[in-house]
Design a protein around this motif. Structure first.
Motif, short mmCIF file in Angstrom:
data_model
loop_
_atom_site.label_atom_id
_atom_site.label_comp_id
_atom_site.label_asym_id
_atom_site.label_seq_id
_atom_site.Cartn_x
_atom_site.Cartn_y
_atom_site.Cartn_z
N LEU A 34 0.79 -1.22 0.00
CA LEU A 34 0.00 0.00 0.00
C LEU A 34 0.83 1.28 0.00
O LEU A 34 0.32 2.35 -0.33
N THR A 35 2.10 1.18 0.38
CA THR A 35 2.85 2.41 0.67
C THR A 35 4.07 2.64 -0.21
O THR A 35 5.17 2.85 0.27
N SER A 36 3.86 2.69 -1.46
CA SER A 36 4.86 3.20 -2.37
C SER A 36 4.27 4.50 -2.89
O SER A 36 3.20 4.51 -3.49
N ILE B 251 7.00 15.94 3.06
CA ILE B 251 6.29 15.26 4.15
C ILE B 251 4.85 15.76 4.23
O ILE B 251 3.92 14.97 4.37
N ASP B 252 4.67 17.07 4.13
CA ASP B 252 3.32 17.64 4.14
C ASP B 252 2.49 17.11 2.97
O ASP B 252 1.30 16.81 3.13
N GLU B 253 3.12 16.99 1.81
CA GLU B 253 2.45 16.49 0.61
C GLU B 253 1.93 15.05 0.83
O GLU B 253 0.86 14.70 0.34
N ILE C 246 -0.77 9.15 3.80
CA ILE C 246 -0.35 8.24 4.87
C ILE C 246 -1.49 8.02 5.86
O ILE C 246 -1.75 6.89 6.28
N CYS C 247 -2.21 9.09 6.20
CA CYS C 247 -3.35 8.97 7.12
C CYS C 247 -4.45 8.11 6.52
O CYS C 247 -5.06 7.29 7.22
N GLU C 248 -4.72 8.26 5.23
CA GLU C 248 -5.74 7.44 4.58
C GLU C 248 -5.37 5.96 4.61
O GLU C 248 -6.22 5.10 4.86
N ILE C 249 -4.11 5.65 4.35
CA ILE C 249 -3.65 4.26 4.37
C ILE C 249 -3.79 3.70 5.79
O ILE C 249 -4.27 2.59 5.98
N THR C 250 -3.37 4.48 6.77
CA THR C 250 -3.47 4.04 8.16
C THR C 250 -4.92 3.82 8.56
O THR C 250 -5.25 2.80 9.18
N ASP C 251 -5.80 4.75 8.19
CA ASP C 251 -7.22 4.60 8.49
C ASP C 251 -7.78 3.34 7.86
O ASP C 251 -8.58 2.63 8.48
N GLU C 252 -7.37 3.05 6.64
CA GLU C 252 -7.84 1.84 5.94
C GLU C 252 -7.38 0.59 6.69
O GLU C 252 -8.16 -0.35 6.86
N LEU C 253 -6.14 0.58 7.13
CA LEU C 253 -5.62 -0.59 7.86
C LEU C 253 -6.34 -0.80 9.19
O LEU C 253 -6.53 -1.94 9.62
N LEU C 254 -6.74 0.29 9.83
CA LEU C 254 -7.31 0.21 11.18
C LEU C 254 -8.83 0.30 11.20
O LEU C 254 -9.43 0.31 12.29
N LYS C 255 -9.46 0.30 10.05
CA LYS C 255 -10.90 0.58 9.97
C LYS C 255 -11.77 -0.39 10.77
O LYS C 255 -12.85 -0.02 11.22
#
Length: 138
Positions: A23-25, A103-105, A110-119
Motif C-alpha cells: 500500500l505504501t509506495s 512530508i506535508d504532501e 499516509i493517514c488514509e492508508i493508516t485509516d484503511e488498515l485500522l478501519k
C-alpha cells in the motif's frame, strides 16, 4: 509462548508488513518513494542533527542501504549533510524546506492508508495496538 502461537504471531506480522509495503509506495513530486524513505525523512525532521549512525541504528537496516538512501535524499535537496568537526567520519542530518514540503504532501495519503488498515478496530483497540507496537519497538 508455545511454538505454534509464536509462528502464528510471526506469520501475521509478516503478512501485515507485506500489506503495508504493497500500500505504501508513494508517487511524489520528487519521484517514487518507499515507506522506508518517508520514515527516514520523518525521523530526520523530528530529530534535527541526528547523525547518520543514529539513523542507521533507529532504522535497524544495513549501513550501506541507509547511506545510499541518505545520499539520494541529499542529492535531491530533501536533507542536508554536515560533517562533524570533532569526528570526520560523522555526518549530521537535517531536513530542508523542500523535505518538509514533501512530508506535508504525503501526510493525507499516509493517514488514509493508516485509516484503511485500522478501519475494523475500535478506538480502544487502536490505542492498545499503538501501545503494543511502541513496546515492541523499544
Amino acid at each position: 509462548m508455545s511454538d505454534v502461537n509464536t509462528r502464528h504471531v510471526c506469520r501475521h506480522i509478516y503478512l501485515l508488513n507485506a500489506k503495508i509495503d504493497h500500500l505504501t509506495s508513494f508517487e511524489t513530486s520528487e519521484g517514487r518513494m518507499s515507506r522506508e524513505q518517508v520514515y527516514m525523512l520523518e525521523t530526520i525532521a523530528e530529530e534535527p542533527n541526528i547523525t547518520q549512525k543514529q539513523l542507521i541504528a533507529r532504522m535497524k537496516k544495513e549501513q550501506t542501504a541507509i547511506s545510499r538512501a541518505i545520499q539520494r535524499m541529499a542529492d535531491s535537496n530533501l536533507i542536508s549533510k554536515t560533517q562533524s568537526r570533532e569526528d570526520l567520519r560523522a555526518f549530521y542530518l537535517k531536513i530542508s524546506e523542500k523535505g518538509l514540503r514533501l512530508i506535508d504532501e504525503l501526510h493525507d495519503e499516509i493517514c488514509e492508508i493508516t485509516d484503511e488498515l485500522l478501519k475494523d478496530l475500535s478506538m480502544d483497540e487502536v490505542k492498545h495496538l499503538t501501545h503494543i507496537l511502541e513496546k515492541l519497538h523499544r
